[in-house]
Scaffold this active site. Structure first.
Site, PDB file in Angstrom:
ATOM      1  N   GLU A  54      43.399  13.594  16.063  1.00  0.00           N
ATOM      2  CA  GLU A  54      43.745  12.299  15.048  1.00  0.00           C
ATOM      3  C   GLU A  54      44.404  12.744  14.057  1.00  0.00           C
ATOM      4  OE1 GLU A  54      39.343  11.831  17.103  1.00  0.00           O
ATOM      5  OE2 GLU A  54      40.688  13.356  16.520  1.00  0.00           O
ATOM      6  N   THR A 198      32.097  44.911  43.245  1.00  0.00           N
ATOM      7  CA  THR A 198      33.671  44.399  43.157  1.00  0.00           C
ATOM      8  C   THR A 198      34.468  45.284  42.323  1.00  0.00           C
ATOM      9  OG1 THR A 198      33.153  42.042  43.527  1.00  0.00           O
ATOM     10  CG2 THR A 198      35.194  42.693  42.314  1.00  0.00           C
ATOM     11  N   ALA A 300      27.929  35.934  44.504  1.00  0.00           N
ATOM     12  CA  ALA A 300      28.166  34.301  44.933  1.00  0.00           C
ATOM     13  C   ALA A 300      26.818  33.626  45.794  1.00  0.00           C
ATOM     14  CB  ALA A 300      29.378  34.188  45.820  1.00  0.00           C
ATOM     15  N   GLY A 301      26.300  34.533  46.600  1.00  0.00           N
ATOM     16  CA  GLY A 301      25.250  34.082  47.217  1.00  0.00           C
ATOM     17  C   GLY A 301      24.022  33.588  46.355  1.00  0.00           C
TER      18      GLY A 301
END
Length: 367
Positions: A54, A198, A300-301
């Site tokens: 604003e 990973t 993920a699981g």
């Protein structure tokens, strides 16, 4: 709702999107000032601690703001933080009307900004393109209401549902267009999270590789502190920090991680692994509002079973692996189709040669 008001709010939303990924812990907000049917001022929140949308729009409009209409994507703030309240700035500028897409869920505002405007005799209309405004700031809304981050699961699959071959090879499933989109997303979210498996397998950098993009905070979930200290998450030129979440009490390993620039997040254990609910509460307390959950299947699981995933982004590549291969989620799944999670708000779009399926996973199937 007039077509003109909708058009002006769309312009304010377009301005707000310029700030996505740059304003945390504040929301992304856009504002336009309109006088006699023409836009005379534009602004968006660019970075936390700097003027809000604003104020930028009012400065752009100058004296033309008096008697004008303001369109803002989120209720003007009513409190003194690092900047003065925007509601009072609108009053001081003499605007005649304010159109607000949605009320601010922040308890410090939550209607107080609208009250200031109305007490000053300014007409206020609420709810123009509210759904779009909420979509823009989903991470902020969840964090302000729960103090937990908004979690997006991203994965790439072949058409037969494989995230890797039987040997673990996964480079590359998707095409260039999909990977570019993911890197843009990394630059918009606060953090990126992977499991230690990973990192050991792929040694990813977990950075944003698009021009002008910011690197997300890197989070590695490593229950037993198996993370190799030569990993790329430690050894790169990046302003973003690397967090290592663990339930290990091995003081020597913890000291080694810290010596290599990592910050250890000590978590409660659940069945011998990091308790993700405890981890996400701690990340939320650090002001982390959004997380891109990129892998692997065990993480993920666990997140899926704990109900911690807010949205899924699954890229399907026009490829078939056949055989066994690896799926998206490891661990115990449901035993009956009637108990399967289902998607709401599902969208399917093309991304180069790939298909991107997005949706919100929700409870037990209602079928």
């Amino acid at each position: 709702m007039s077509d003109f008001n909708t058009k002006m709010m769309r312009e304010a939303l377009a301005l707000a999107r310029r700030g996505v990924g740059k304003t945390a812990p504040n929301p992304a907000v856009g504002c336009v000032i309109v006088r006699d049917g023409a836009v005379v001022g534009r602004g968006w929140h660019k970075k936390a601690g700097t003027p809000h949308a604003e104020v930028h729009a009012l400065n752009d409009a100058g004296e033309l703001a008096a008697g004008a209409d303001a369109y803002v994507t989120l209720e003007p703030c009513a409190h003194f933080g690092k900047t003065p309240p925007c509601a009072r700035a609108l009053v001081a500028a003499g605007v005649a009307r304010v159109f607000v897409a949605m009320v601010d869920p922040n308890p410090l505002v939550a209607g107080k900004g609208i009250e200031i405007l109305r007490e000053a005799g300014i007409k206020v209309e609420i709810g123009i393109l509210e759904a779009e405004a909420r979509e823009l700031n989903l991470p902020f809304i969840k964090w302000i209401q729960t103090r937990r981050p908004y979690v997006i699961l991203k994965s790439a699959l072949t058409l037969d549902g494989k995230s890797a071959t039987a040997t673990g090879d996964s480079r590359w499933i998707t095409g260039d267009a999909s990977r570019r989109l993911v890197h843009r997303l990394r630059g918009q979210l606060d953090a990126i999270m992977v499991g230690v498996g990973t990192v050991i397998k792929d040694d990813p950098q977990l950075t944003c590789r698009v021009p002008g993009g910011k690197d997300p905070i890197r989070i590695v979930v490593d229950s037993g502190l198996r993370l190799p200290l030569h990993a790329a998450v430690f050894n790169q030129h990046s302003a973003a920090k690397t967090l290592v979440a663990t339930c290990s009490g091995d003081s020597a390993k913890i000291a080694s991680v810290a010596a290599h620039g990592g910050e250890v997040v000590a978590c409660a254990a659940k069945e011998g692994r990091v308790d993700l609910e405890d981890l996400f509460e701690q990340l939320g307390s650090q002001g982390i509002q959004s997380i891109l959950l990129e892998g692997g299947s065990h993480l993920a699981g666990a997140a899926l079973r704990a109900g911690l995933i807010d949205r899924c982004m699954i890229f399907f590549a026009p490829k078939l692996v056949g055989g066994v291969g690896m799926g998206l989620f490891a661990g115990q799944g449901v035993l009956k189709m009637a108990d399967a999670l289902h998607f709401e708000e599902m969208k399917v779009t093309r991304c180069g040669a790939d298909l991107l399926v997005t949706g919100v996973p929700v409870g037990k199937s209602r079928d």
